[in-house]
Design an enzyme around this catalytic site. Structure first.
Site, short mmCIF file in Angstrom:
data_model
loop_
_atom_site.label_atom_id
_atom_site.label_comp_id
_atom_site.label_asym_id
_atom_site.label_seq_id
_atom_site.Cartn_x
_atom_site.Cartn_y
_atom_site.Cartn_z
CE LYS A 216 11.73 31.93 45.61
NZ LYS A 216 11.30 31.16 44.45
NE ARG A 251 5.31 34.06 43.33
CZ ARG A 251 5.66 34.07 44.60
NH1 ARG A 251 6.91 34.23 44.95
NH2 ARG A 251 4.74 33.90 45.54
N1 PMM Z 1 8.30 30.97 44.88
C1 PMM Z 1 7.54 30.99 45.98
C2 PMM Z 1 6.13 30.88 45.90
N2 PMM Z 1 5.53 30.75 44.71
N3 PMM Z 1 5.66 30.60 42.36
C3 PMM Z 1 6.40 30.55 41.24
N4 PMM Z 1 5.79 30.40 40.05
N5 PMM Z 1 7.76 30.65 41.27
C4 PMM Z 1 8.44 30.79 42.44
O1 PMM Z 1 9.68 30.85 42.40
C5 PMM Z 1 7.69 30.83 43.66
C6 PMM Z 1 6.29 30.73 43.58
C7 PMM Z 1 8.19 31.11 47.34
O2 PMM Z 1 8.58 32.43 47.57
P1 PMM Z 1 7.79 33.45 48.59
O3 PMM Z 1 7.58 32.67 49.87
O4 PMM Z 1 8.71 34.60 48.71
O5 PMM Z 1 6.48 33.82 47.94
#
Ligand code: PMM
Length: 278
Positions: A216, A251
């Site tokens: 991030k 995640r």
């Molecule tokens: N971050 C992203 C997408 N989905 N879901 C949860 N539960 N928590 C998060 O921090 C989260 C998410 C955005 O990150 P990406 O674009 O790298 O998937």
């Protein structure tokens, strides 16, 4: 019956963004076959579950039509769930959640915590699925303007408590409800750090906690504006600390390194438990 997975250690959720514009996957996995192959690699690397998403939530991203979201995720969910993998669907839409669970997903990961689609909480309750409610204040095109907090830890905890209560009132089983502080969503880089430091305030809400920090932007800010793929070592360092604090799951894009970090924390804990008392 769908039960919340519990391995007695922090779980590793592998990210599978089936989107052309994901800031970190760069659209590599748009084709279903490539996405399925990537999902299988995440599992082979030690992912406990795979989070399949068809709509980017990166800052500034625009919404995609529901038909396109379904077209992206369904073949991938069917294939991975068909392999026996645990799959979560990363969506803000009740219709996508219901169709994805019909295709084999067991967890609905809603970055809006039920705020984007008024039908979401009732739908998840009726499905009997597990539900991740993330802290969220608005869609990706406006969230950078929604960063006013009096006390970021207390305010996020209070807003998440509201989502927890709404989820429980809709009939979602408390044993299937996970909370997520929403790192990077309507938060400045400094606010993300304060929130991570104060994570006990989120854990105090009494539900398992999921945290997503992988690649991030706040890590880029810390590391002289490094691009996403050069933030992986810092992501692993954070996962190590989060696993030590007992979060339910992390995640992540790079599963192998994160699973290794969790293994180290888990083994060290066992060592501490069996260390002779002086
Ligand atoms: N971050 C992203 C997408 N989905 N879901 C949860 N539960 N928590 C998060 O921090 C989260 C998410 C955005 O990150 P990406 O674009 O790298 O998937």
């Amino acid at each position: 019956m769908i039960l919340l997975p519990d391995a007695g250690r922090t779980l590793v959720m592998g990210i599978l963004n089936v989107t052309p514009d994901s800031f970190s996957d760069g659209g590599d996995f748009l084709a279903a076959e490539a996405a399925i192959a990537h999902g299988r690699r995440l599992l082979a690397d030690g992912a406990d579950l795979v989070d399949v998403g068809g709509e980017s939530t990166r800052p500034g991203a625009e919404r995609v039509p529901v038909e396109e979201e379904l077209r992206r995720v369904l073949p991938v969910i069917r294939a991975l769930a068909g392999d026996g993998a645990m799959v979560s669907i990363d969506t803000m839409r009740a219709e996508v959640a219901a169709t994805a669970v019909g295709a084999g997903a067991t967890i609905v990961n809603d970055v809006s915590g039920g705020l984007a689609d008024p039908a979401m909480l009732d739908t998840v309750a009726a499905l009997g699925a597990c539900y991740v409610a993330m802290h969220w204040r608005g869609q990706s095109d406006v969230m950078h303007r929604l960063t006013d907090y009096h006390d970021v830890v207390a305010d996020v905890a209070a807003e998440l408590a509201g989502r927890r209560d709404a989820a429980l009132a809709a009939g979602i089983d408390p044993g299937r409800l996970i909370l997520d502080p929403g790192i990077g969503f309507a938060k400045t880089a400094d606010q993300n750090w304060t929130l991570l430091a104060g994570l006990d305030g989120i854990a105090a809400l009494g539900q398992p906690v999921l945290v997503g920090v992988s690649r991030k932007r706040f890590l880029g800010t810390l590391l002289d504006d490094r691009p996403p793929r050069q933030r992986d070592d810092a992501s692993v360092a954070l996962t190590t600390l989060l696993a030590q604090r007992g979060v339910w799951a992390v995640r992540t894009h790079t599963v192998r390194a994160h699973a290794d970090a969790v293994a180290v924390v888990t083994r060290l804990r066992r060592g501490e438990a069996s260390a002779p008392v002086e």
